[in-house]
Design an enzyme around this catalytic site. Structure first.
Site, PDB file in Angstrom:
ATOM      1  N   ASP A   1      -6.030   2.442  -3.393  1.00  0.00           N
ATOM      2  CA  ASP A   1      -7.284   2.392  -2.636  1.00  0.00           C
ATOM      3  C   ASP A   1      -7.502   3.634  -1.774  1.00  0.00           C
ATOM      4  O   ASP A   1      -8.610   3.851  -1.275  1.00  0.00           O
ATOM      5  CB  ASP A   1      -7.403   1.098  -1.812  1.00  0.00           C
ATOM      6  CG  ASP A   1      -6.241   0.863  -0.876  1.00  0.00           C
ATOM      7  OD1 ASP A   1      -5.308   1.693  -0.847  1.00  0.00           O
ATOM      8  OD2 ASP A   1      -6.259  -0.171  -0.171  1.00  0.00           O
ATOM      9  N   ARG A   2      -6.473   4.456  -1.599  1.00  0.00           N
ATOM     10  CA  ARG A   2      -6.663   5.671  -0.800  1.00  0.00           C
ATOM     11  C   ARG A   2      -6.792   6.897  -1.702  1.00  0.00           C
ATOM     12  O   ARG A   2      -6.325   6.889  -2.838  1.00  0.00           O
ATOM     13  CB  ARG A   2      -5.468   5.899   0.116  1.00  0.00           C
ATOM     14  CG  ARG A   2      -5.274   4.830   1.134  1.00  0.00           C
ATOM     15  CD  ARG A   2      -4.185   5.239   2.081  1.00  0.00           C
ATOM     16  NE  ARG A   2      -3.970   4.180   3.060  1.00  0.00           N
ATOM     17  CZ  ARG A   2      -3.386   4.363   4.220  1.00  0.00           C
ATOM     18  NH1 ARG A   2      -2.926   5.553   4.551  1.00  0.00           N
ATOM     19  NH2 ARG A   2      -3.229   3.356   5.058  1.00  0.00           N
TER      20      ARG A   2
ATOM     21  N   ASP B   1      -1.310   1.360  -3.878  1.00  0.00           N
ATOM     22  CA  ASP B   1      -2.176   0.368  -4.514  1.00  0.00           C
ATOM     23  C   ASP B   1      -3.520   0.942  -4.951  1.00  0.00           C
ATOM     24  O   ASP B   1      -4.420   0.190  -5.329  1.00  0.00           O
ATOM     25  CB  ASP B   1      -2.374  -0.835  -3.591  1.00  0.00           C
ATOM     26  CG  ASP B   1      -3.018  -0.473  -2.267  1.00  0.00           C
ATOM     27  OD1 ASP B   1      -2.847   0.673  -1.803  1.00  0.00           O
ATOM     28  OD2 ASP B   1      -3.710  -1.336  -1.687  1.00  0.00           O
TER      29      ASP B   1
ATOM     30  N   LYS C   1     -11.619  -0.194  -0.418  1.00  0.00           N
ATOM     31  CA  LYS C   1     -11.687   1.242  -0.585  1.00  0.00           C
ATOM     32  C   LYS C   1     -11.181   1.575  -1.983  1.00  0.00           C
ATOM     33  O   LYS C   1     -10.455   0.785  -2.585  1.00  0.00           O
ATOM     34  CB  LYS C   1     -10.926   1.966   0.504  1.00  0.00           C
ATOM     35  CG  LYS C   1      -9.498   1.521   0.760  1.00  0.00           C
ATOM     36  CD  LYS C   1      -8.995   2.195   2.034  1.00  0.00           C
ATOM     37  CE  LYS C   1      -7.520   1.946   2.287  1.00  0.00           C
ATOM     38  NZ  LYS C   1      -7.272   0.721   3.042  1.00  0.00           N
TER      39      LYS C   1
ATOM     40  N   ASP D   1      -2.735   6.378  -3.340  1.00  0.00           N
ATOM     41  CA  ASP D   1      -1.581   5.716  -2.719  1.00  0.00           C
ATOM     42  C   ASP D   1      -1.012   4.601  -3.596  1.00  0.00           C
ATOM     43  O   ASP D   1      -1.421   4.429  -4.742  1.00  0.00           O
ATOM     44  CB  ASP D   1      -1.962   5.173  -1.334  1.00  0.00           C
ATOM     45  CG  ASP D   1      -2.873   3.958  -1.411  1.00  0.00           C
ATOM     46  OD1 ASP D   1      -3.599   3.833  -2.413  1.00  0.00           O
ATOM     47  OD2 ASP D   1      -2.854   3.133  -0.474  1.00  0.00           O
TER      48      ASP D   1
ATOM     49  N   SER E   1       0.796  -1.224   0.000  1.00  0.00           N
ATOM     50  CA  SER E   1       0.000   0.000   0.000  1.00  0.00           C
ATOM     51  C   SER E   1       0.829   1.276   0.000  1.00  0.00           C
ATOM     52  O   SER E   1       1.623   1.504  -0.893  1.00  0.00           O
ATOM     53  CB  SER E   1      -0.965  -0.033   1.181  1.00  0.00           C
ATOM     54  OG  SER E   1      -1.876   1.010   1.076  1.00  0.00           O
ATOM     55  N   HIS E   2       0.704   2.079   1.056  1.00  0.00           N
ATOM     56  CA  HIS E   2       1.365   3.380   1.093  1.00  0.00           C
ATOM     57  C   HIS E   2       2.794   3.285   1.621  1.00  0.00           C
ATOM     58  O   HIS E   2       3.476   4.294   1.716  1.00  0.00           O
ATOM     59  CB  HIS E   2       0.564   4.309   1.997  1.00  0.00           C
ATOM     60  CG  HIS E   2       0.394   3.738   3.364  1.00  0.00           C
ATOM     61  ND1 HIS E   2      -0.457   2.690   3.609  1.00  0.00           N
ATOM     62  CD2 HIS E   2       0.996   4.016   4.532  1.00  0.00           C
ATOM     63  CE1 HIS E   2      -0.369   2.356   4.879  1.00  0.00           C
ATOM     64  NE2 HIS E   2       0.499   3.139   5.467  1.00  0.00           N
TER      65      HIS E   2
HETATM   66  C1  VG1 Z   1      -3.666   1.650   8.183  1.00  0.00           C
HETATM   67  C2  VG1 Z   1      -4.845   2.589   8.328  1.00  0.00           C
HETATM   68  C3  VG1 Z   1      -6.148   1.834   8.097  1.00  0.00           C
HETATM   69  C4  VG1 Z   1      -6.105   1.141   6.730  1.00  0.00           C
HETATM   70  C5  VG1 Z   1      -4.872   0.270   6.641  1.00  0.00           C
HETATM   71  C6  VG1 Z   1      -4.723  -0.350   5.276  1.00  0.00           C
HETATM   72  O1  VG1 Z   1      -3.729   0.640   9.156  1.00  0.00           O
HETATM   73  O2  VG1 Z   1      -4.857   3.173   9.592  1.00  0.00           O
HETATM   74  O3  VG1 Z   1      -7.222   2.732   8.179  1.00  0.00           O
HETATM   75  O4  VG1 Z   1      -7.251   0.351   6.547  1.00  0.00           O
HETATM   76  O5  VG1 Z   1      -3.698   1.046   6.891  1.00  0.00           O
HETATM   77  O6  VG1 Z   1      -4.741   0.613   4.276  1.00  0.00           O
HETATM   78  P1  VG1 Z   1      -2.868   0.686  10.517  1.00  0.00           P
HETATM   79  O7  VG1 Z   1      -3.163  -0.614  11.219  1.00  0.00           O
HETATM   80  O8  VG1 Z   1      -1.449   0.871  10.123  1.00  0.00           O
HETATM   81  O9  VG1 Z   1      -3.364   1.878  11.266  1.00  0.00           O
HETATM   82  V1  VG1 Z   1      -3.738   0.456   2.955  1.00  0.00           V
HETATM   83  O10 VG1 Z   1      -4.188   1.654   1.871  1.00  0.00           O
HETATM   84  O11 VG1 Z   1      -2.293   0.522   3.716  1.00  0.00           O
HETATM   85  O12 VG1 Z   1      -4.024  -1.095   2.368  1.00  0.00           O
HETATM   86 CO    CO Z   2      -3.590   1.311   0.043  1.00  0.00          CO
END
Ligand code: VG1
Ligand code: CO
Length: 541
Positions: free
Chosen positions: A281-282, A279, A376, A277, A113-114
Site C-alpha cells: 500500500d505504500r 503489503d 492506499k 512496502d 505492513s512495513h
Molecule cells: C504509520 C504511518 C501512517 C500509516 C500507518 C499504516 O502509522 O505513520 O501514516 O497509515 O503506519 O501504514 P504510525 O501510527 O506508526 O505512525 V502501513 O503501510 O504500516 O499499513
Molecule cells: Co503498508
C-alpha cells in the site's frame, strides 16, 4: 470435519492500532491468540450468514497458517463464501479491490505492513469493512471490547486446504474460492490509467527500476509493468515474496530502499525509480537524482491527475493526514476544490471517499490513494506517475521542479525515535500538552511560535470526534513541527517528529540546511534528549 466450540481466555492486549492488530510473531503464536481475535472480529459483524469474506495477506511468516485458521473459523461462523488469494496472498489494495468488486461483507488482511517479518519479526491482522476500507474507530473499539470478554470460539476441525490451486472447494457448506490475487486489481488499473500511453513510453526505451522489496507487490508489478506494459525484463527487482522479506525492512524510504535510492542518484540512472512496502500500500518515488517526498508526490499527482483517464473529469477534493505537508492544500486551493486534514491512518479517509467529498488522498509515510479502492495503493501511484510522464513527455525531476516553481516548495523531513521507553514517551507528550498555552510567542532557534494545539478531528460526514491526534506547533516563519506516538510499533514506543518549512522562492536549497533551525526548535521545545536519552533520531526520512 466437525464443528467445535473451544473454550478460551481473553488476552488483554488485542487492541487494534493505527492499522490493525500488530504484534511480534511469538505473541501471535500463543495458543488461541489468533483464534480469539478472529472470532472477536466475526462477532462484531452483523448478518454475516451466507455472506462473502475476503482473506489474504502479504506472504510474511505465519501468513499461510493464519489463512487456514481464519477459513476454519469463518466456516464455523456461517459465512457463505471465502475468496482467498492464491498462496494466501493479497496486497492490501488488492484486498480492498476484491471486497468491493465481489460485494463481500469485509475482509481479513494479514500483514504488519512495513515491519520486518520472519519468526522473530512482526505479524498483523487487519479487518476491512464492506466498503473495502480499514474498519473505522467505532468498529475497532467494538472488536477490542469483544476480545477482552471472549470465552469461546467456533472452528471446524479438518485438513489444510490447498491454497495454491485456483478454484472452489467446500468446507462444511462454505465455498472457498482460491482466486488469482492479481487479476481483479490489474483490471481496475486498466480503467484508471492509460496503458497504451505507458506501453508506448516503455517501447520508446524508457527505463525504470521497481523494487518490490521481496514483499507482496512483486507478482503485481511483474504482471503489470513487465507483462501488460512491456517494461524490460528485470525492471522489477526483489520480485518474489519471501516470508522474511530477505531479512530486510520492507519499508520504501531512502534508508530501507537504499539500493534504489543510490541507483537513482548515480550516473546513468534509470528514468524512474519506485518501491513498495510489505503489503503493497505504500510507494516511494525517486526521479533521476531527486527523491520525491511523499507529501510532494501527493501534490504532484493531484495537480496532474486529469491527464489519466480515471480522473479526466477532475477531482472532487483532496485529503491529507495532518502530519503530511501542506503541499497538497496549495494544489487544492489553485484548483478551487476542497482540502481536508485527517488524523494519521487510512481509516479516516473512508468516510470522505464514500461521501464523494474527495478523490485523492495521501500521507507523508508514503501512502497515496484515490477513490478507486479504500486503501492506499503503492502500485497505483506508480502507474499514475508513469501515465503523467507518458502524456507530458517530461522527465520526472523536471515535473517536480516545475511544480515547485508554480507552488513553492515544502521542505520536509521526519525524525523517528524508535523503541524508546513508553513511560518517557508519554511524559514527553504530556509535557508538550501542558505547555501548549504558554508556547505561542516563544522564540526558539531563531523561530517564533505562532500557534500550538493538540489535533482534534471532527469527521465532516458522521460527526465523530477523535482527540489527541498529535501536537502541532506552527512558527511565524512558515514552518511547522508535529509530534505524535506511533500506533504501529511492537516494541516500546516510537516518537515521530514531523518537520517542515515552506519557501516560495528558494527552490533548490539543501533540505537539511533549510530545516536545521526547525529541527533544533523541535528538539528544544519537547526536550527530546533530556527526556528520552537520545540525542539523535534512529531513522531520518
Ligand atoms: C504509520 C504511518 C501512517 C500509516 C500507518 C499504516 O502509522 O505513520 O501514516 O497509515 O503506519 O501504514 P504510525 O501510527 O506508526 O505512525 V502501513 O503501510 O504500516 O499499513
Ligand atoms: Co503498508
Amino acid at each position: 470435519m466437525a464443528l467445535k466450540t473451544v473454550p478460551t481466555q481473553p488476552f488483554p492486549d488485542q487492541k487494534p492500532g493505527t492499522s490493525g492488530l500488530r504484534k511480534k510473531v511469538p505473541v501471535f503464536r500463543q495458543t488461541h491468540y489468533v483464534e480469539n481475535f478472529v472470532q472477536a472480529i466475526f462477532d462484531t459483524i452483523a448478518d454475516k450468514g451466507g455472506q462473502t469474506l475476503v482473506i489474504g495477506g502479504d506472504g510474511r511468516f505465519l501468513n499461510r497458517t493464519v489463512v487456514q485458521t481464519a477459513i476454519r473459523i469463518a466456516a464455523a461462523n456461517g459465512f457463505g463464501r471465502v475468496l482467498v488469494g492464491q498462496g494466501g496472498l493479497l496486497s492490501t489494495p488488492a484486498a480492498s479491490c476484491v471486497i468491493r468488486k465481489h460485494g463481500a461483507i469485509g475482509g481479513l488482511v494479514l500483514s504488519a505492513s512495513h515491519n520486518p517479518g520472519g519468526p522473530e519479526g512482526d505479524f498483523g491482522i487487519k479487518f476491512n469493512t464492506r466498503n473495502g476500507g480499514p474498519a473505522p474507530e467505532s468498529v475497532t473499539a467494538a472488536i477490542f471490547e469483544r476480545a477482552k470478554n471472549i470465552t469461546a470460539y467456533r472452528i471446524i476441525d479438518g485438513p489444510d486446504l490447498d491454497l495454491d490451486r485456483l478454484g472452489d472447494v467446500t468446507v462444511e457448506g462454505m465455498t472457498v474460492t482460491v482466486i488469482d490475487p492479481v487479476a481483479d486489481y490489474a483490471a481496475l488499473m486498466r480503467e484508471l490509467v492509460d496503458f497504451e500511453a505507458i506501453r508506448a513510453l516503455f517501447a520508446g526505451g524508457f527505463r525504470m527500476r521497481f523494487d518490490a522489496m521481496s514483499a507482496v507487490t512483486g507478482p503485481y508489478a511483474k504482471a503489470i509493468l513487465e507483462g501488460a506494459l512491456g517494461a524490460a525484463p528485470g525492471t522489477v527487482v526483489n520480485a518474489v515474496p519471501q516470508e522474511d522479506f530477505g531479512g530486510h525492512h520492507p519499508d520504501p524510504n531512502p534508508v530501507h530502499a537504499k539500493d534504489l535510492f543510490d541507483l537513482m542518484h548515480g550516473a546513468d540512472s534509470p528514468d524512474f525509480g519506485a518501491a513498495s512496502d510489505g503489503d503493497g500500500d505504500r510507494n516511494m518515488i525517486v526521479a533521476p537524482g531527486l527523491f520525491v517526498t511523499p507529501s510532494d508526490s501527493l501534490a504532484i499527482l493531484a495537480a496532474h491527475a486529469h491527464r489519466a483517464p480515471g480522473y479526466a473529469g477532475g477531482l472532487a477534493g483532496i485529503a491529507r493526514s495532518m502530519p503530511t505537508s501542506r503541499a497538497a492544500d496549495r494544489v487544492a486551493a489553485s484548483l478551487g476544490i476542497r482540502a481536508y486534514e485527517t488524523p494519521t491512518g487510512w481509516k479516516f479517509f473512508g468516510n470522505l471517499l464514500d461521501a464523494g467529498l474527495i478523490t485523492l488522498c495521501g500521507e507523508e509515510s508514503a501512502g497515496t490513494g484515490s477513490n478507486h479502492v479504500r486503501e492506499k495503493d503503492g502500485l497505483w501511484a506508480v502507474l499514475l506517475w508513469l501515465n503523467i510522464l507518458a502524456v507530458t513527455g517530461e522527465r520526472a525531476d523536471a515535473i517536480v521542479r516545475a511544480h515547485w516553481a508554480d507552488f513553492g516548495r515544502d521542505y520536509y523531513t521526519r525524525h523517528d525515535y524508535e523503541e524508546i521507553e513508553s513511560e518517557a514517551a508519554e511524559r514527553l507528550m504530556q509535557g508538550l500538552r501542558d505547555a501548549l498555552a504558554s508556547l505561542p510567542g516563544r522564540s526558539v532557534a531563531g523561530l517564533t511560535v505562532a500557534s500550538a494545539d493538540d489535533f482534534r478531528y471532527v469527521d465532516p460526514v458522521d460527526g465523530s470526534v477523535t482527540e489527541r491526534q498529535g501536537i502541532r506547533i506552527g512558527f511565524a516563519e512558515d514552518a511547522r513541527v508535529v509530534y505524535r506516538l506511533s500506533g504501529t510499533g511492537t516494541a516500546g514506543a516510537t516518537l515521530r517528529v514531523y518537520i517542515e518549512r515552506y519557501d516560495r522562492d528558494r527552490l533548490d536549497a539543501d533540505p537539511a540546511a533549510v530545516l536545521a533551525p526547525v529541527v533544533e526548535a523541535a528538539r528544544a521545545i519537547a526536550r527530546i534528549a533530556e527526556i528520552t536519552g537520545r540525542s539523535e533520531p534512529s531513522v531520518v526520512t
